[in-house]
Design a protein around this motif. Structure first.
Motif, PDB file in Angstrom:
ATOM      1  N   THR A 169       0.510  -0.924   0.016  1.00 35.68           N
ATOM      2  CA  THR A 169      -0.272  -0.183  -0.364  1.00 35.68           C
ATOM      3  C   THR A 169       0.894   1.468  -0.101  1.00 35.68           C
ATOM      4  O   THR A 169       2.193   1.030   0.391  1.00 35.68           O
ATOM      5  CB  THR A 169      -0.848  -0.092   0.936  1.00 35.68           C
ATOM      6  N   LEU A 172      -2.278   6.164   3.384  1.00 36.85           N
ATOM      7  CA  LEU A 172      -2.871   7.241   3.649  1.00 36.85           C
ATOM      8  C   LEU A 172      -1.978   8.368   4.002  1.00 36.85           C
ATOM      9  O   LEU A 172      -1.359   8.026   5.669  1.00 36.85           O
ATOM     10  CB  LEU A 172      -4.552   7.000   4.288  1.00 36.85           C
ATOM     11  N   SER A 175      -1.832   7.589  -0.493  1.00 39.92           N
ATOM     12  CA  SER A 175      -2.209   7.687  -1.904  1.00 39.92           C
ATOM     13  C   SER A 175      -3.246   8.623  -2.310  1.00 39.92           C
ATOM     14  O   SER A 175      -3.705   8.047  -3.709  1.00 39.92           O
ATOM     15  CB  SER A 175      -3.293   6.489  -1.278  1.00 39.92           C
ATOM     16  N   GLU A 203      -5.627  -0.856  -5.028  1.00 36.06           N
ATOM     17  CA  GLU A 203      -6.806  -0.430  -3.406  1.00 36.06           C
ATOM     18  C   GLU A 203      -7.245   0.213  -4.082  1.00 36.06           C
ATOM     19  O   GLU A 203      -8.053   0.619  -5.099  1.00 36.06           O
ATOM     20  CB  GLU A 203      -6.027   0.459  -2.593  1.00 36.06           C
ATOM     21  N   THR A 204      -8.959  -0.470  -2.557  1.00 36.01           N
ATOM     22  CA  THR A 204     -10.513   0.407  -3.369  1.00 36.01           C
ATOM     23  C   THR A 204     -10.269   0.478  -1.518  1.00 36.01           C
ATOM     24  O   THR A 204     -10.838   0.201  -0.693  1.00 36.01           O
ATOM     25  CB  THR A 204     -11.451  -0.720  -4.020  1.00 36.01           C
ATOM     26  N   ARG A 205     -10.965   1.862  -1.467  1.00 36.81           N
ATOM     27  CA  ARG A 205     -11.205   2.280  -0.319  1.00 36.81           C
ATOM     28  C   ARG A 205     -12.996   2.315   0.463  1.00 36.81           C
ATOM     29  O   ARG A 205     -13.331   2.903  -1.179  1.00 36.81           O
ATOM     30  CB  ARG A 205     -10.688   4.316   0.451  1.00 36.81           C
ATOM     31  N   ILE A 207     -16.148   3.393   1.877  1.00 37.03           N
ATOM     32  CA  ILE A 207     -16.349   3.892   3.057  1.00 37.03           C
ATOM     33  C   ILE A 207     -17.892   4.477   2.684  1.00 37.03           C
ATOM     34  O   ILE A 207     -18.847   5.163   2.194  1.00 37.03           O
ATOM     35  CB  ILE A 207     -16.168   6.281   2.165  1.00 37.03           C
ATOM     36  N   ASN A 221      -5.653  -0.785  10.132  1.00 36.01           N
ATOM     37  CA  ASN A 221      -5.481  -1.055   9.039  1.00 36.01           C
ATOM     38  C   ASN A 221      -4.292  -0.214   8.238  1.00 36.01           C
ATOM     39  O   ASN A 221      -4.145   1.108   9.044  1.00 36.01           O
ATOM     40  CB  ASN A 221      -6.655  -1.291   8.171  1.00 36.01           C
ATOM     41  N   MET A 223      -4.851   1.504   5.609  1.00 36.41           N
ATOM     42  CA  MET A 223      -5.241   2.619   4.816  1.00 36.41           C
ATOM     43  C   MET A 223      -6.284   3.346   6.209  1.00 36.41           C
ATOM     44  O   MET A 223      -7.933   3.822   6.032  1.00 36.41           O
ATOM     45  CB  MET A 223      -6.246   2.067   3.774  1.00 36.41           C
ATOM     46  N   GLU A 225      -9.903   2.615   8.964  1.00 35.18           N
ATOM     47  CA  GLU A 225     -10.834   2.977   9.196  1.00 35.18           C
ATOM     48  C   GLU A 225     -11.573   3.448   8.239  1.00 35.18           C
ATOM     49  O   GLU A 225     -11.814   5.067   9.498  1.00 35.18           O
ATOM     50  CB  GLU A 225     -11.416   1.910   9.849  1.00 35.18           C
ATOM     51  N   SER A 226     -12.523   4.250   7.408  1.00 35.15           N
ATOM     52  CA  SER A 226     -13.258   5.354   6.827  1.00 35.15           C
ATOM     53  C   SER A 226     -14.517   5.984   7.703  1.00 35.15           C
ATOM     54  O   SER A 226     -15.725   4.227   7.075  1.00 35.15           O
ATOM     55  CB  SER A 226     -13.287   5.791   5.592  1.00 35.15           C
ATOM     56  N   THR A 240     -11.147   9.102   9.434  1.00 36.22           N
ATOM     57  CA  THR A 240     -10.583   8.308   8.678  1.00 36.22           C
ATOM     58  C   THR A 240      -9.677   8.585   9.953  1.00 36.22           C
ATOM     59  O   THR A 240      -8.713   9.006  10.204  1.00 36.22           O
ATOM     60  CB  THR A 240      -9.433   7.236   7.738  1.00 36.22           C
TER      61      THR A 240
END
Length: 346
Positions: A169, A172, A175, A203-205, A207, A221, A223, A225-226, A240
């Motif tokens: 990754t 954040l 990215s 990757e795919t966020r 939300i 995580n 990325m 947690e959003s 996030t």
């Protein structure tokens, strides 16, 4: 990659007159307010419709994350400074065709260059456009970070590399910033969910915008947690937390960020993003990083997105061809063995 680079060169040259006229030499320290009078069309279930392609390759024109101190609190370049940056960008953009003429393939076929713009930095707060100072703990965490970008580092195992080196990754907020290639972003929506697909590291966020509760704070995580919600019919606000820290975690890693990839993140970090649609084909993206463990103050960056639904995203097969981790380790071990042998011979 090669077709996209050629397209970017053409786009850069075509966009120069408009870019040059975008800002005169008055009020160069003022960040323009985000327009809020546009109302986005809605989805079939009644939420603002942000779906589509929003690649940020057009921002890859040598604008740094951090502002050069010589610009002080100026958000924009002067006309003369812009002309100088524009010339430098045009020279970089010509590397592709220069390599073609010579029958070679190098950085010109790898790095994508877009048109120059007049921003002195992506960071708009603090006013000096630079990352705030580290706390004492932030200094310790930074010193403990590992990355192939760090000079003089010993490589002996995979944990001596950051998560970007290892094709895991960019993390954040990295990215969401442009880098020299693979800047594709797509937004998908379904009732109560926004998905942001990233070309880099595939990757795919996910939300949620349905008001669901956050996950426990001890679940971390890469990325984070959003959770998202809508404001004013044209703004998606995303918060996030639960970001995974550690010496092998990635960091900002964009043009003009600290060069050795040594910007850490802590478990206390909170990232707040605001995606404001200002027209059918434009979004103002703002991100605020608040990490009291690492930084002495929060910082905010702002970027202007453009819609490009025709932007093609190809497979990101990083793991499949990632021989460099092994190469770094074997080379580092060999160097240390040679040094040891030389020492024994003295």
């Amino acid at each position: 990659m090669m077709r996209r680079s050629a397209f970017l060169l053409a786009a850069a040259l075509a966009a120069l007159p408009a870019a040059a006229a975008a800002q005169d030499d008055t009020d160069l320290t003022v960040v323009p307010p985000v327009p809020e009078n546009y109302k986005a069309k809605t989805t079939e279930w009644g939420e603002p419709d942000f779906r589509g392609g929003w690649p940020i390759d057009h921002l890859n024109g040598r604008t740094p994350l951090e502002r050069d101190p010589k610009y002080g609190n100026r958000v924009f370049l002067t006309q003369q400074e812009f002309a100088e940056r524009d010339e430098a960008v045009q020279q970089l953009a010509k590397r592709y065709e220069n390599e073609d003429e010579k029958g070679t393939m190098g950085i010109g076929h790898w790095a994508e260059v877009a048109s120059a713009n007049r921003r002195t930095s992506w960071i708009v707060a603090p006013a000096n456009g630079r990352l705030p100072a580290y706390t004492e703990e932030g200094k310790k965490l930074s010193a403990a970070m590992h990355s192939s970008w760090r000079r003089g580092q010993t490589f002996d195992w995979v944990t001596d590399f950051d998560s970007w080196d290892r094709c895991i990754t960019r993390g954040l907020p990295a990215s969401m910033f442009p880098v020299m290639y693979n800047n594709g972003i797509r937004i998908f929506q379904s009732p109560g969910i926004v998905a942001i697909q990233l070309e880099m590291v595939h990757e795919t966020r996910i939300i949620p915008t349905d008001g669901r509760k956050p996950i426990p704070s001890n679940i971390l995580n890469w990325m984070g947690e959003s959770r998202g919600h809508w404001e004013n019919g044209n703004t998606l606000v995303v918060e996030t937390t639960n970001l995974r820290p550690g010496p092998s975690a990635t960091n900002i890693g964009t043009t003009g960020s600290p060069p050795e990839n040594d910007t850490p993140v802590s478990e206390k970090a909170k990232i707040t993003e605001r995606f404001t649609m200002t027209g059918p084909d434009s979004i103002v993206y703002e991100v605020t990083m608040d990490d009291p463990v690492v930084f002495t103050a929060p910082w905010t960056a702002r970027l202007d997105w453009k819609r490009d639904d025709g932007f093609e995203m190809y497979e990101y097969a990083c793991h499949e061809g990632n021989v460099q981790i092994r190469n770094f380790v074997t080379a580092s071990r060999a160097e240390r063995a040679q040094e040891a042998a030389a020492g024994d011979g003295e």
